[in-house]
Design an enzyme around this catalytic site. Structure first.
Site, PDB file in Angstrom:
ATOM      1  N   GLY A 162     -32.651-117.899 -99.087  1.00  0.00           N
ATOM      2  CA  GLY A 162     -33.177-119.088 -98.442  1.00  0.00           C
ATOM      3  C   GLY A 162     -34.450-118.801 -97.686  1.00  0.00           C
ATOM      4  CG  ASP A 163     -36.570-122.228 -96.438  1.00  0.00           C
ATOM      5  OD1 ASP A 163     -35.507-122.319 -95.780  1.00  0.00           O
ATOM      6  OD2 ASP A 163     -37.129-123.207 -96.954  1.00  0.00           O
ATOM      7  N   GLY A 164     -36.938-119.202 -94.090  1.00  0.00           N
ATOM      8  CA  GLY A 164     -36.761-119.045 -92.661  1.00  0.00           C
ATOM      9  C   GLY A 164     -36.477-120.326 -91.907  1.00  0.00           C
ATOM     10  N   PRO A 165     -37.248-121.395 -92.164  1.00  0.00           N
ATOM     11  CG  PRO A 165     -39.203-122.643 -92.439  1.00  0.00           C
ATOM     12  CD  PRO A 165     -38.473-121.460 -92.987  1.00  0.00           C
ATOM     13  CE  LYS A 194     -34.379-115.674 -94.485  1.00  0.00           C
ATOM     14  NZ  LYS A 194     -35.215-115.483 -95.707  1.00  0.00           N
ATOM     15  CB  VAL A 248     -31.284-119.747 -94.723  1.00  0.00           C
ATOM     16  CG1 VAL A 248     -30.264-118.624 -94.585  1.00  0.00           C
ATOM     17  CG2 VAL A 248     -30.877-120.675 -95.862  1.00  0.00           C
ATOM     18  N   GLY A 249     -32.811-119.129 -92.029  1.00  0.00           N
ATOM     19  CA  GLY A 249     -33.053-118.237 -90.904  1.00  0.00           C
ATOM     20  C   GLY A 249     -32.786-118.910 -89.567  1.00  0.00           C
ATOM     21  CD  GLU A 276     -39.837-102.744 -87.813  1.00  0.00           C
ATOM     22  OE1 GLU A 276     -41.034-102.971 -87.462  1.00  0.00           O
ATOM     23  OE2 GLU A 276     -39.469-102.624 -88.983  1.00  0.00           O
ATOM     24  CD  GLU A 325     -48.291-105.942 -89.096  1.00  0.00           C
ATOM     25  OE1 GLU A 325     -47.668-104.880 -89.227  1.00  0.00           O
ATOM     26  OE2 GLU A 325     -47.750-107.022 -88.762  1.00  0.00           O
ATOM     27  CB  CYS A 338     -44.349-102.840 -89.635  1.00  0.00           C
ATOM     28  SG  CYS A 338     -42.874-101.830 -89.854  1.00  0.00           S
TER      29      CYS A 338
END
Length: 478
Positions: A201-204, A170, A206-207, A245, A379, A279
């Site tokens: 897809g999005d995190g909520p 994803k 598919v993730g 990571e 960050e 990062c």
């Protein structure tokens, strides 16, 4: 507008199960230039099922077969190199030269490095009468970010392929087009059906579905610490392996015996590179208190020399940040720095002069920063440098380690042994000594809330292997 409304599952481009779509915005002009489909749980189930079926055969392929497959992937990648660079430039605003020389190059470099590892890796080891062997971990779920899209895709997909794993990717929905080009590369290279699958897809949705799926054996995630925690929680019920990571707030200690002007110039450029969207960027510059004004003068000069502009212009050094959400976050953190008493010495709020469109951020430098200020703790992920003065080496090391993160760090000294000694005292997964660059054969990853597991080279490859002990292997049958 380009439309990418299919997913790659079981060796073919297939329509999604739902009807949700998302426009992809070019951050240089704030205009939608592509549209993708957003996946649903049913799409994840279909992709994981394909990967599970493919694992039965792909896990048993020989080293020679996987070497030849990676060689073909690399050859096709080289053929599509300019397409990858152009996609990265359009989707996340990287100057085209940087997209070619750094972003696309990183993906190719990781594939070449893991191929080198695979050629000679010893999977079997005899200890006493026991054979200790290393086998592919299984079906892997990958969630990758927008800031170094091909770098992160390649350093997950490459070693997984080399190890004999199958996978579902994803990519970031913010910068998905380069992943689609990469998927076309995998298809043209003849990766067996089901071995590599890709769902936008999005995190909520598919993730979350990937992380929680009982038939996923390992999750590899790159992104924010907040999102990484969500992935780990979703994965916990099935006790799958999770490699992460995550974020960073990397200190850059410039010791009193360093060439200060040179070190400050290098560190400032590194902080601003990729519009600050790395990062491992050296965002906290620690300088001797009695030389802070020298450092400020150099950093201010570098900020003024950093040309911000259209990613397709030849003289552009940094482009926009990736999105309005990212732009707004950076602006709010710059405001926080001013409000908390940091001294603004370059840049600041708003877009650069003569720019009224696009998510462009002014290269910004703060001095007199304390380590308890928001800009020293959070960050920022933008071209914002904080200069922190220190009074002793012990204080500098304490400030460097006073963070929830521990991804990367930087130390500069006129005495290499001195730099090495300080480097050993920093609680971070990586230390760049005297301006040294990264090494694709070394381990990339962090301590504390910067994640767990390692990527790159042999270390990343081994994250995709399970260890099996076969006792009595060397004893003759009765």
């Amino acid at each position: 507008m380009q439309e990418y409304l299919d997913f790659y599952i079981d060796g073919a481009w297939v329509p999604p199960s739902g009807g949700r779509t998302l426009e992809v915005i070019n951050p240089a002009n704030e205009e939608a230039y592509a549209r993708i489909a957003l996946g649903e749980v049913a799409d994840v189930d279909k992709a994981v099922s394909a990967a599970s079926r493919a694992f039965r055969s792909f896990s048993g392929t020989s080293r020679k077969e996987r070497v030849e497959l990676l060689e073909t992937v690399i050859a096709v990648y080289k053929k599509r190199y300019d397409d990858i660079a152009a996609a990265i430039s359009d989707e996340m605003g990287a100057p085209l030269s940087f997209a070619k020389n750094a972003q696309a190059a990183a993906g190719l470099g990781h594939l070449a490095e893991v191929l080198s590892v695979l050629r000679t890796y010893e999977f079997d080891e005899v200890i006493n009468q026991t054979l200790v062997t290393r086998e592919p971990v299984g079906v892997c779920g990958f969630i990758t970010p927008w800031n170094w899209p091909l770098n992160q895709i390649a350093c997950k997909v490459g070693p997984a392929l080399a190890a004999g794993c199958t996978m579902v990717l994803k990519p970031s929905e913010v910068a998905p087009v380069s992943a689609i080009v990469f998927t076309e590369i995998m298809h043209e290279a003849g990766v067996p059906a089901g071995v590599y699958n890709m769902i936008n897809g999005d995190g909520p949705v598919v993730g979350q579905a990937l992380a929680a799926h009982p038939d996923i054996d390992m999750m590899s995630f790159t992104g924010s610490t907040r999102a990484g925690i969500a992935v780990a929680r979703a994965a916990a019920d099935t006790v799958k392996r999770v490699a992460q990571e995550l974020g960073g707030k990397s200190p850059n200690i410039i010791l009193p015996d360093a060439d200060l002007a040179r070190a400050v110039a290098h560190g400032t450029r590194q902080c601003f590179s990729n519009s600050g969207q790395s990062c491992n960027a050296p965002t906290r510059m620690l300088v001797p208190a009695d030389r802070q004004e020298e450092a400020v003068a150099v950093a201010r000069r570098i900020a003024g020399e950093t040309r911000v502009g259209n990613p397709r212009a030849e003289d552009t050094m940094i482009g926009p940040v990736v999105s309005k959400a990212q732009f707004d976050k950076i602006q709010s953190l710059i405001e926080a720095g001013i409000a908390e008493g940091a001294r603004l010495v370059a840049g600041g709020l708003g877009r650069p002069e003569n720019v009224n469109r696009g998510y462009y951020v002014r290269p910004t430098v703060f001095a007199d920063v304390r380590n308890d200020m928001t800009i020293a703790r959070e960050e920022i992920f933008g071209p914002v440098l904080s200069i922190l003065p220190y009074n002793s080496e012990e204080e500098a090391i304490a400030i460097a380690n006073d963070t929830v993160y521990g991804l990367s760090s930087y130390v500069t000294s006129g005495d290499i042994d001195h730099a090495r000694a300080v480097a050993r005292r920093i609680r971070a997964g990586m230390v760049h000594i005297n301006g040294a660059g990264g090494d694709l054969a070394a381990a990339f990853g962090g301590y504390k809330q910067s994640g767990n597991g390692r990527e790159w080279g042999r270390f990343g490859f081994e994250d995709f292997l399970e260890i099996k002990s076969m006792f009595g292997y060397g004893i003759d049958a009765a």
